[in-house]
Design a protein around this motif. Sequence first.
Motif, PDB file in Angstrom:
ATOM      1  N   ILE A  79       0.098  -8.196 -10.047  1.00 19.03           N
ATOM      2  CA  ILE A  79       0.338  -7.271  -8.931  1.00 19.03           C
ATOM      3  C   ILE A  79      -0.146  -5.888  -9.372  1.00 19.03           C
ATOM      4  CG2 ILE A  79       2.063  -6.205  -7.431  1.00 19.03           C
ATOM      5  CD1 ILE A  79       3.801  -8.668  -7.794  1.00 19.03           C
ATOM      6  N   MET A  80      -1.125  -5.334  -8.628  1.00 19.13           N
ATOM      7  CA  MET A  80      -1.746  -4.071  -9.021  1.00 19.13           C
ATOM      8  C   MET A  80      -1.580  -3.040  -7.899  1.00 19.13           C
ATOM      9  SD  MET A  80      -5.280  -5.302 -10.885  1.00 19.13           S
ATOM     10  CE  MET A  80      -5.429  -3.756 -11.792  1.00 19.13           C
ATOM     11  N   ALA A  81      -0.925  -1.947  -8.235  1.00 19.15           N
ATOM     12  CA  ALA A  81      -0.909  -0.802  -7.312  1.00 19.15           C
ATOM     13  C   ALA A  81      -2.252  -0.093  -7.430  1.00 19.15           C
ATOM     14  CB  ALA A  81       0.237   0.132  -7.669  1.00 19.15           C
ATOM     15  N   GLU A  82      -2.777   0.318  -6.297  1.00 20.02           N
ATOM     16  CA  GLU A  82      -4.122   0.887  -6.269  1.00 20.02           C
ATOM     17  C   GLU A  82      -4.190   2.194  -7.068  1.00 20.02           C
ATOM     18  OE1 GLU A  82      -7.268   2.694  -3.021  1.00 20.02           O
ATOM     19  OE2 GLU A  82      -5.424   1.713  -2.360  1.00 20.02           O
ATOM     20  N   GLN A  83      -5.190   2.245  -8.011  1.00 16.08           N
ATOM     21  CA  GLN A  83      -5.453   3.434  -8.802  1.00 16.08           C
ATOM     22  C   GLN A  83      -6.967   3.615  -8.908  1.00 16.08           C
ATOM     23  OE1 GLN A  83      -2.558   3.997 -12.248  1.00 16.08           O
ATOM     24  NE2 GLN A  83      -2.469   1.771 -11.976  1.00 16.08           N
ATOM     25  N   ASP A  84      -7.358   4.724  -9.521  1.00 15.87           N
ATOM     26  CA  ASP A  84      -8.795   4.981  -9.643  1.00 15.87           C
ATOM     27  C   ASP A  84      -9.501   3.920 -10.463  1.00 15.87           C
ATOM     28  OD1 ASP A  84      -8.436   7.227  -8.136  1.00 15.87           O
ATOM     29  OD2 ASP A  84      -8.289   8.599  -9.863  1.00 15.87           O
ATOM     30  N   GLU A 104     -10.724 -17.109 -12.047  1.00 15.89           N
ATOM     31  CA  GLU A 104      -9.890 -17.478 -10.911  1.00 15.89           C
ATOM     32  C   GLU A 104      -8.536 -16.779 -10.942  1.00 15.89           C
ATOM     33  OE1 GLU A 104      -9.633 -21.698 -10.874  1.00 15.89           O
ATOM     34  OE2 GLU A 104     -11.746 -21.998 -10.365  1.00 15.89           O
ATOM     35  N   ALA A 105      -8.434 -15.691 -11.688  1.00 13.44           N
ATOM     36  CA  ALA A 105      -7.162 -14.985 -11.813  1.00 13.44           C
ATOM     37  C   ALA A 105      -6.663 -14.526 -10.442  1.00 13.44           C
ATOM     38  CB  ALA A 105      -7.329 -13.784 -12.738  1.00 13.44           C
ATOM     39  N   PRO A 106      -5.474 -14.969  -9.981  1.00 14.43           N
ATOM     40  CA  PRO A 106      -4.936 -14.526  -8.696  1.00 14.43           C
ATOM     41  C   PRO A 106      -4.326 -13.126  -8.812  1.00 14.43           C
ATOM     42  CG  PRO A 106      -3.421 -16.077  -9.711  1.00 14.43           C
ATOM     43  CD  PRO A 106      -4.606 -16.001 -10.622  1.00 14.43           C
ATOM     44  N   ALA A 107      -4.449 -12.353  -7.752  1.00 16.19           N
ATOM     45  CA  ALA A 107      -3.931 -10.983  -7.779  1.00 16.19           C
ATOM     46  C   ALA A 107      -3.483 -10.564  -6.395  1.00 16.19           C
ATOM     47  CB  ALA A 107      -4.990 -10.028  -8.303  1.00 16.19           C
ATOM     48  N   LEU A 108      -2.495  -9.643  -6.394  1.00 14.38           N
ATOM     49  CA  LEU A 108      -2.041  -8.992  -5.168  1.00 14.38           C
ATOM     50  C   LEU A 108      -2.259  -7.488  -5.339  1.00 14.38           C
ATOM     51  CD1 LEU A 108      -0.544  -8.762  -2.445  1.00 14.38           C
ATOM     52  CD2 LEU A 108       1.604  -8.693  -3.766  1.00 14.38           C
ATOM     53  N   PHE A 109      -3.044  -6.898  -4.440  1.00 15.30           N
ATOM     54  CA  PHE A 109      -3.293  -5.452  -4.488  1.00 15.30           C
ATOM     55  C   PHE A 109      -2.408  -4.760  -3.459  1.00 15.30           C
ATOM     56  CE2 PHE A 109      -7.403  -7.278  -5.880  1.00 15.30           C
ATOM     57  CZ  PHE A 109      -7.476  -6.699  -7.138  1.00 15.30           C
ATOM     58  N   LEU A 110      -1.684  -3.735  -3.931  1.00 15.98           N
ATOM     59  CA  LEU A 110      -0.911  -2.877  -3.040  1.00 15.98           C
ATOM     60  C   LEU A 110      -1.758  -1.639  -2.767  1.00 15.98           C
ATOM     61  CD1 LEU A 110       2.579  -3.214  -4.779  1.00 15.98           C
ATOM     62  CD2 LEU A 110       1.702  -4.491  -2.821  1.00 15.98           C
ATOM     63  N   ILE A 111      -2.255  -1.512  -1.550  1.00 15.07           N
ATOM     64  CA  ILE A 111      -3.291  -0.527  -1.246  1.00 15.07           C
ATOM     65  C   ILE A 111      -2.783   0.550  -0.283  1.00 15.07           C
ATOM     66  CG2 ILE A 111      -5.176  -2.160  -1.646  1.00 15.07           C
ATOM     67  CD1 ILE A 111      -5.315  -2.576   1.376  1.00 15.07           C
ATOM     68  N   VAL A 171      -7.852 -13.263  -3.794  1.00 23.78           N
ATOM     69  CA  VAL A 171      -6.936 -12.133  -3.966  1.00 23.78           C
ATOM     70  C   VAL A 171      -6.280 -11.847  -2.613  1.00 23.78           C
ATOM     71  CG1 VAL A 171      -8.204 -11.116  -5.896  1.00 23.78           C
ATOM     72  CG2 VAL A 171      -8.761 -10.439  -3.543  1.00 23.78           C
ATOM     73  N   SER A 172      -5.142 -11.147  -2.650  1.00 31.11           N
ATOM     74  CA  SER A 172      -4.411 -10.811  -1.426  1.00 31.11           C
ATOM     75  C   SER A 172      -4.152  -9.305  -1.402  1.00 31.11           C
ATOM     76  CB  SER A 172      -3.084 -11.575  -1.378  1.00 31.11           C
ATOM     77  OG  SER A 172      -3.302 -12.974  -1.406  1.00 31.11           O
ATOM     78  N   PHE A 173      -3.819  -8.782  -0.204  1.00 32.85           N
ATOM     79  CA  PHE A 173      -3.593  -7.353  -0.025  1.00 32.85           C
ATOM     80  C   PHE A 173      -2.319  -7.127   0.790  1.00 32.85           C
ATOM     81  CE2 PHE A 173      -8.110  -8.030  -0.486  1.00 32.85           C
ATOM     82  CZ  PHE A 173      -8.515  -7.027  -1.357  1.00 32.85           C
ATOM     83  N   LEU A 174      -1.555  -6.093   0.391  1.00 34.67           N
ATOM     84  CA  LEU A 174      -0.421  -5.613   1.162  1.00 34.67           C
ATOM     85  C   LEU A 174      -0.452  -4.086   1.148  1.00 34.67           C
ATOM     86  CD1 LEU A 174       2.634  -7.861   0.125  1.00 34.67           C
ATOM     87  CD2 LEU A 174       1.484  -7.819   2.344  1.00 34.67           C
ATOM     88  N   PRO A 175      -0.010  -3.440   2.198  1.00 32.02           N
ATOM     89  CA  PRO A 175       0.071  -1.976   2.160  1.00 32.02           C
ATOM     90  C   PRO A 175       1.075  -1.538   1.105  1.00 32.02           C
ATOM     91  CG  PRO A 175       0.300  -2.823   4.402  1.00 32.02           C
ATOM     92  CD  PRO A 175       0.396  -4.002   3.504  1.00 32.02           C
ATOM     93  N   ASN A 176       0.802  -0.403   0.472  1.00 34.10           N
ATOM     94  CA  ASN A 176       1.752   0.085  -0.530  1.00 34.10           C
ATOM     95  C   ASN A 176       3.030   0.608   0.099  1.00 34.10           C
ATOM     96  OD1 ASN A 176       0.860   2.466   0.558  1.00 34.10           O
ATOM     97  ND2 ASN A 176      -0.212   3.166  -1.299  1.00 34.10           N
ATOM     98  N   THR A 177       3.057   0.651   1.427  1.00 35.75           N
ATOM     99  CA  THR A 177       4.266   1.063   2.152  1.00 35.75           C
ATOM    100  C   THR A 177       5.072  -0.133   2.649  1.00 35.75           C
ATOM    101  OG1 THR A 177       2.969   1.187   4.193  1.00 35.75           O
ATOM    102  CG2 THR A 177       3.216   3.224   2.899  1.00 35.75           C
ATOM    103  N   THR A 178       4.653  -1.340   2.262  1.00 37.76           N
ATOM    104  CA  THR A 178       5.346  -2.538   2.737  1.00 37.76           C
ATOM    105  C   THR A 178       6.789  -2.551   2.258  1.00 37.76           C
ATOM    106  OG1 THR A 178       5.123  -4.926   2.984  1.00 37.76           O
ATOM    107  CG2 THR A 178       4.818  -4.041   0.771  1.00 37.76           C
ATOM    108  N   SER A 179       7.607  -3.349   2.883  1.00 33.72           N
ATOM    109  CA  SER A 179       9.017  -3.417   2.494  1.00 33.72           C
ATOM    110  C   SER A 179       9.212  -4.330   1.284  1.00 33.72           C
ATOM    111  CB  SER A 179       9.847  -3.954   3.664  1.00 33.72           C
ATOM    112  OG  SER A 179       9.493  -5.298   3.949  1.00 33.72           O
ATOM    113  N   LYS A 180      10.335  -4.123   0.649  1.00 31.85           N
ATOM    114  CA  LYS A 180      10.700  -4.971  -0.490  1.00 31.85           C
ATOM    115  C   LYS A 180      10.809  -6.434  -0.058  1.00 31.85           C
ATOM    116  CE  LYS A 180      14.775  -5.882  -3.352  1.00 31.85           C
ATOM    117  NZ  LYS A 180      16.145  -5.424  -3.699  1.00 31.85           N
ATOM    118  N   GLU A 181      11.394  -6.666   1.111  1.00 28.22           N
ATOM    119  CA  GLU A 181      11.580  -8.039   1.611  1.00 28.22           C
ATOM    120  C   GLU A 181      10.242  -8.736   1.828  1.00 28.22           C
ATOM    121  OE1 GLU A 181      13.101  -5.376   2.762  1.00 28.22           O
ATOM    122  OE2 GLU A 181      15.107  -5.820   1.948  1.00 28.22           O
ATOM    123  N   ARG A 182       9.277  -7.985   2.379  1.00 29.22           N
ATOM    124  CA  ARG A 182       7.968  -8.585   2.631  1.00 29.22           C
ATOM    125  C   ARG A 182       7.258  -8.931   1.323  1.00 29.22           C
ATOM    126  NH1 ARG A 182       2.951  -5.979   6.165  1.00 29.22           N
ATOM    127  NH2 ARG A 182       1.651  -7.872   6.158  1.00 29.22           N
TER     128      ARG A 182
END
Length: 468
Positions: free
Chosen positions: A60-65, A80-87, A104-115
């Motif tokens: 799980i990677m929070a978006e950085q430079d 084939e490393a799976p990853a989730l980017f919080l963008i 890879v998958s993407f979620l907004p960095n403002t998403t809720s904890k439950e999501r």
Amino acid sequence: MPHTRLSDEHHKLNILITGKIPLIHTVIPSLHDLGHEVSITRSPRETLFTYASQQPDLLIMAEQDDTFDTFSSIRKVNTEAPALFLIDTSNPENFEKLFEFQQVSFLPNTTSKERLLKFINKFQNQHIRQKKHQDDAKLYSLILQSLPFPALLVSTKTQETIIANKAAHDQLPIFDYRQAPPFISSLSDEVQQNLFHELESYHLHSLKSVNAYERFWDLTVDQVAPSVFMLLAVDVTEQRQQMQLREEMERIARHDLRSPTANIVGMSRILETEAGLNEEFQPLAEIVRKTSERMIRQIDTSLTLIRLETGSLKADAHPFNLSSAINAAIGDLNQLVEDKELTIVCMMDDEPLQEENSIVCYGEASLIITMFSNLLKNAAEAAPEHTTITITISEDSHFITTKIHNMGEIPVSIRETFFDRYATYGKKYGTGLGTYSARLIASASGGDISFTTSEEKGTTLITTLPKP
């Protein structure tokens, strides 16, 4: 079915989290509560080192430079490393390059904890299924490769071999995976269509003694997936040769040995009764007759044994008097009983067995006589001199039980193999076929044989035979 603690441990995720957003810190305690192992890194160098050493299930990677460069380096380690980017969805220019990566998958960095937890739970379920699929594939491959006979996966859509195990490469001529699979050319078009005919229901096809590659094979074809069949080939050349040898032995025994021996019996009887031999030669004619009759019995026993083993004997079962069969078997032991001064006692329900007793049994009388002859001969040979062999008969509504007791003990070394072929002990001319053939006859007649033995109580052979 509820999961056990062991299965929960097996299904934990190893998660690596990198980046700095408040959401990550709020979700970590929940991940620990769910049993997942979580590692946190702050810098690209630390992330690369941790990933290489732990090989986590999910990144799980929070978006950085440096997110793109860091993940590009990870993909060099694991494509084939799976990853989730919080963008940050308000700045597309910062994450557009991440779309180049697959799986890879993407979620907004403002998403809720439950999501976020819901995504991790969904990923966990997918990971479990994928892991099970991989484990099943490894096990399937291991089983396939360990088979001692050729096993092939065949595609009927491409008419090619998909997989061939080691035994297939060792035992079959070199074949090209792009050409027709082995054995197919040896089968007619009609047989091929029947074998590889796809049905919705499970089906299995078998072919016996297929001649291919100068050998004989038993083939089994089983549909394992749409247009995919498993072909198993067992080399039965030696078994076929042994069967042919047995058939030849049976033919020789029947025609080349038994017929001349029967002539000797007939002529020796004429010498005994009609040739007018003097008293000096009369015993010799009797010895010739008895020896010839014994040879015929041995030939018949060998023929019966072959037919019992191959399953070609169809017993002519009918009701008969068991006491008569036992008396006939006792008659074959006269010389041995006389030499060892043995006594044979027959009992029926604790009373001496009388000639008029009728014990109706079911089977082929000649085979049952042979069985009891073998068992009584074994008992007489094992019994100490000047002792008694006791035959006790009892019956219930379904079976007749016969117990043959002598004071000899079966040696410990052959107890486990007592009914096996060639199991013998201490007999100069023993063949080890007596108890073996006796058990075959009992089994073919719907009964069984067992024994008890000890130094103090001697040996009891216990035979059960069905009633009509």
